[in-house]
Each structure stands twice: as structure tokens, then as C-alpha cells.
Motif scaffolding. Sequence first.
Motif, short mmCIF file in Angstrom:
data_model
loop_
_atom_site.label_atom_id
_atom_site.label_comp_id
_atom_site.label_asym_id
_atom_site.label_seq_id
_atom_site.Cartn_x
_atom_site.Cartn_y
_atom_site.Cartn_z
N SER A 270 10.52 8.18 -8.16
CA SER A 270 9.44 7.30 -7.71
C SER A 270 8.97 6.44 -8.88
O SER A 270 8.21 6.90 -9.73
N ILE A 271 9.43 5.21 -8.92
CA ILE A 271 9.10 4.30 -10.02
C ILE A 271 7.81 3.57 -9.68
O ILE A 271 7.75 2.79 -8.72
N VAL A 272 6.77 3.86 -10.43
CA VAL A 272 5.47 3.24 -10.15
C VAL A 272 5.51 1.79 -10.61
O VAL A 272 5.72 1.50 -11.79
N HIS A 273 5.31 0.92 -9.66
CA HIS A 273 5.26 -0.52 -9.94
C HIS A 273 3.89 -0.92 -10.46
O HIS A 273 3.76 -1.62 -11.48
N SER A 274 2.83 -0.43 -9.78
CA SER A 274 1.48 -0.84 -10.13
C SER A 274 0.46 -0.01 -9.35
O SER A 274 0.81 0.67 -8.38
N LEU A 275 -0.79 -0.11 -9.79
CA LEU A 275 -1.90 0.46 -9.04
C LEU A 275 -2.44 -0.60 -8.10
O LEU A 275 -2.44 -1.80 -8.42
N ILE A 276 -2.90 -0.18 -6.94
CA ILE A 276 -3.41 -1.10 -5.92
C ILE A 276 -4.93 -1.16 -6.05
O ILE A 276 -5.61 -0.15 -5.86
N PHE A 277 -5.45 -2.33 -6.36
CA PHE A 277 -6.89 -2.49 -6.56
C PHE A 277 -7.55 -3.02 -5.30
O PHE A 277 -7.07 -3.97 -4.68
N ASP A 278 -8.65 -2.40 -4.93
CA ASP A 278 -9.43 -2.82 -3.76
C ASP A 278 -10.60 -3.67 -4.25
O ASP A 278 -11.54 -3.15 -4.86
N GLU A 279 -10.53 -4.96 -4.00
CA GLU A 279 -11.56 -5.88 -4.49
C GLU A 279 -12.93 -5.56 -3.90
O GLU A 279 -13.96 -5.78 -4.54
N SER A 280 -12.96 -5.02 -2.68
CA SER A 280 -14.24 -4.78 -2.01
C SER A 280 -14.99 -3.58 -2.58
O SER A 280 -16.22 -3.55 -2.58
N THR A 281 -14.26 -2.60 -3.09
CA THR A 281 -14.91 -1.39 -3.62
C THR A 281 -14.94 -1.35 -5.14
O THR A 281 -15.68 -0.57 -5.74
N GLY A 282 -14.11 -2.17 -5.77
CA GLY A 282 -14.00 -2.13 -7.23
C GLY A 282 -13.27 -0.90 -7.73
O GLY A 282 -13.43 -0.51 -8.89
N LYS A 283 -12.46 -0.30 -6.86
CA LYS A 283 -11.70 0.89 -7.23
C LYS A 283 -10.23 0.70 -6.90
O LYS A 283 -9.85 -0.20 -6.15
N ALA A 284 -9.42 1.58 -7.44
CA ALA A 284 -8.01 1.62 -7.05
C ALA A 284 -7.92 2.43 -5.77
O ALA A 284 -8.53 3.49 -5.64
N LYS A 285 -7.16 1.91 -4.81
CA LYS A 285 -7.03 2.67 -3.56
C LYS A 285 -5.71 3.43 -3.48
O LYS A 285 -5.52 4.26 -2.60
#
Length: 574
Positions: A270-285
Motif C-alpha cells: 500500500s503506497i501512500v500517495h498523500s493525506l486527504i485534507f478536509d477543508e471544512s473541518t481543518g482535519k485530515a479525513k
Amino acid sequence: MANLNTTLNKTNTYDAIVIGSGMSGGWAAKEFCEKGLKTLVLEKGRMVNHIEDYPTMMQDAWDMEHRGSLTPEDREKYHIQIRSGFVGESTKHFFTNDIDNPYQETKRFDWIRGNQVGGRSLTWGKHVYRWSEHDFEANAREGIAIDWPIRYKDIAPWYSYVEKFVGVSGEKLGLAHLPDGEFLPPMELNCLEKHFRKEVEEKFKGRHVTIGRVAHLTEPQPQHLELGRGKCQNRNRCSRGCPYGAYFSSNSATLPAANRTGNFVIRPNSIVHSLIFDESTGKAKGVKVIDSETNKEIEFYAKVVFVCASTLASTQILLNSTSNRFPNGMGNDSGELGHNLMDHHYHVGAMGSYDGMEDQYYKGRKPTGVFIPKYVNIDEASKNPNFLRGYDYQSAGGGRGDWGRGNGIEGVGASFKDSLFKPGGWGMGLMGFGEVLPYHENKVTLSKDKTDKWGIPQLVFEAELKDNEWKMREKMKSDAAEMLENAGFKDVKMFDNVGGLGNGVHEMGTARMGKDPKTSVLNAHNQIHSVPNVFVTDGACMTSANCVNPSITYMALTARAVDFAVSELNRKNL
């Protein structure tokens, strides 16, 4: 030992996601699972199950097709590891193929990687030394870079916590600048090493000689036996994988501990490409993954993400995690992400031979040797005017030359046969490990035009030793020779085979901890200042480097950070 659970939740949603299954990732998984969180571990490399996937663990050189040597094809595949002296036929399967995993070097950097379940915990040197208050205060005391946001008292109980689980053999010395830990009985110095210790401690005030403190079970405790771990057999074939579980690795200890809770899932390849950021919460989802076998993109979701892919892989992931909020990489408001790259500089010291003790030998091949703690720049009396910080020495130990060959006898017949039952002469070497300062200009960036075969931008390295380290190396070399000569060694020769940064395999920095979000990426709990549900607890978090092996510090920081993260989750703050 039961195989690790790879059965995924159909909704791809978990309480916690841990990126990486090595030293830090294994600890994060164990701690989350034991605290009741459903946890997914994402591993870039292949599955490696304890014992059954250690193919060379019992082999002798004559059992291998090439008697331990690498083929020309392998030498091309493992070029970086070879130029740093880290791979052979018996261990190549635990090192990363440089052709399939390229990177760029503006200045030489030896990136030694192990992409598999367990990561480099399968091949690490296993030396375990706590940092002291003196080390955590060093940057502030000398006005270098930024201050650590923690001190020894913050991490001391976590050192004890992880040491008890790991199993650390060592001798207590009572030194403030090298705190004692929770030790199992130490391994024994041999006759030459005891002689060296006596001579050095008598002739050099403030210098101490001890056996290396290592993560080997010399006296397994109930919690070790429960996991199927046994006593060290002194084979010194550790980097092939230990069938006895005697040395600490993710595969023998933390991952099985996580697995037995029923809260654990691991997904290799499982090659991690990136973290997914949620603009509405200010957190990574969640986390975006590329399956290395199918090339399909998959997303996994969680309340909290721990990035433990190893220093440079973690920073690569964060730099590649761009969004409207973070155009230059997740958490990179300070601009420090990728900067302040450190390692330990070594391959410098001296070696010599010793006449005498020809009626003595030793039993087994203990996986550690002599250790000389730092003794320079500890106080005013030990201050060196030419450089900051200090160094220690590690040694494979005093030993005798190979049986037969050590006597220089070649040929056939009775004299040759007799020589095979006689060891060669005694000898010993000292290898210095020095601290590298956190220079802002030592850095990694993402390539603008080169990617790997999965489309992820390659890392570009621009890092080097500077004047402080070069001056330190001169002293490391001359001190080693002086100690050997004063202990009665002959034919003492100094060496300095510097190579490139990275070949210490202790890469640190690039996402440092700090008090101020304007100058650092992480806070005192390893939490990204601007993304509260993302934590980085591997070597990327380090604010300075010290001169001791850093893995036990990563483990302690990881256990501490998980404890904090779970408390914050329970308070609904994440």
C-alpha cells in the motif's frame, strides 16, 4: 506465532490509521489497538511474517548460492546499500531496490530503506540509549536552530514503558548525560575488552567503557515469553530475522501484540500517495493509497492518522499532500517541512592489534561490543573550543582473527589442517558516532519533473557535513587512536571513510517539533500544529540529533503521542 490480520473493513473506515509498520509504526499500532481503537496499518512493502519469512535465518555461507556475495544484477539493484556497506546475499530481501524506488541527489545522500512489514526494525543495529536533559537543552543553550518543546522529564516515564516491553540488556553507569534505563542483565565483555576498559578508565578521566546497551533478551520476562520471544543465542545473525524473537522488532513484538487484541488490520503493498485534507473541518479525513500490485487508487478513512513511514518517506508524503489550505505540503505553514535534515556521521576512528592473551578466547558471537559514551562538551571542563556537541564510540568488540586464516597459513597437508584449529591474533577497532547539527539548508524537496513508477514525485536531497562536523571528525579519529595506544595496542591505524550523509541510517529532522508554529511543523505531542488529528512520531520529528542511536526515543515519543491522541479523542477534541 499467528499470521497478522489482513482482513479489511468493507467501509474502509477505522478509528486510527498508521502509515508504516517499522519501529514507530509498530508501536503506534500496538498502543492504539491495546487502547481499543480499530486500527489499520498501511505498509508500502510486502508482507513479512515472523519466522516463516526469514529465509536465511539458519543458513551458513555454504548454503547460499553465491556464498554470501551479490551478483552484478543485485549490485545494480542495491547500489545505494552497497556503497554504504549494508547488504549481502543473506539480507538483500530486507532492503529496498534502488531501481524501482529512485531518488535524486544534488549532494550525495545514502538513503538506506527497508520497505516491508517490519521495515528496518528487521535490520537495525539494536543499540538503545536514552537522551538526557543535557541533550534536550542543547539547541537552546547554544542558540542553534530552535528549542525542543519537551525535556527529559516529559519522556523519561515513556522510556521506561517501552524499555520494559522491548527488553534492553545493559549496564547501569549512573551518568547524568547518559541516563540508565530498565535493563536486563548486560552481555559480558571479553578479556581484551575488560583490559581496554581498565586502561582507558584509569588513564582518561571522565571516559567510561561499557558493553553496548542493546534490544536483546538476555533474561526474557513473562510479557516477552507470552509473545513467543526467547533468549538471545549469541549467533549475531540478527539482520536476517531472528527465529527466537530475541531481538526486538515489529514482527516479533509490537505487531503480534497489536494483532492479539482483535483491533488490528495490516495492509501491505500500500503506497501512500498523500493525506486527504478536509477543508471544512481543518482535519485530515483519511489517506490516499496506490495498490502496488493492481495500481488502483484506494482511500481509507479514520479519526486520527499517525505518519510513521520513516523520516524521509513521511516527509515525502506530507510534501505531496497539497490542498488549497496547504499548497506547499500538509502542515507546512512554517516552511520548515523538508529542512533541517540530520544523520550521525561515522566511519571514522582507529583500529589496532594486541599481543598476548593467546591462551584465552570467548564463547559465542555476541551482537554488541564496547560502547564509550560521549565525554566532550558535557560541561566546562570537557569543552572543546573547535566544535559544538559530541560523539561516542561503538565497536564490534575485541576479537581474534579467523581460525586458520588468521595465522596466515596456506596450502595443504598436516600443518594446514592443524592451523584450522588455532585462532589468529587479537585485534579491536573503535568507530565514532558524531552529532550533526540541524542546518536549515540541509534539506529534501520534491522533484518537479521526476516521479517513481506510481507517479509520486521523487525526493531530491541536498545535504552535507559542514565545518563543525569535519573538525569533530579529526578529534574522533585521534582520540580513538590515543585510547588504543594507551591500552597497549600495536600497529594502530586511523581511518576516515566518510561516505555521504544517510549512511548512518539515523536520518532525522525535516518535520521538526517546536513551540512556535512559525518555526516548526509539530508541537510537543508530535501533532501537526495546523492539522490536529495528524501526528508524526518517527525520526522526522527530531529537533536535534544527539550522537546516540535514536530508535528508542522514537518509540517513547510514539507511545506518548498515542496516549495523548486517545485522550484527545475521548475528549472529542479530534
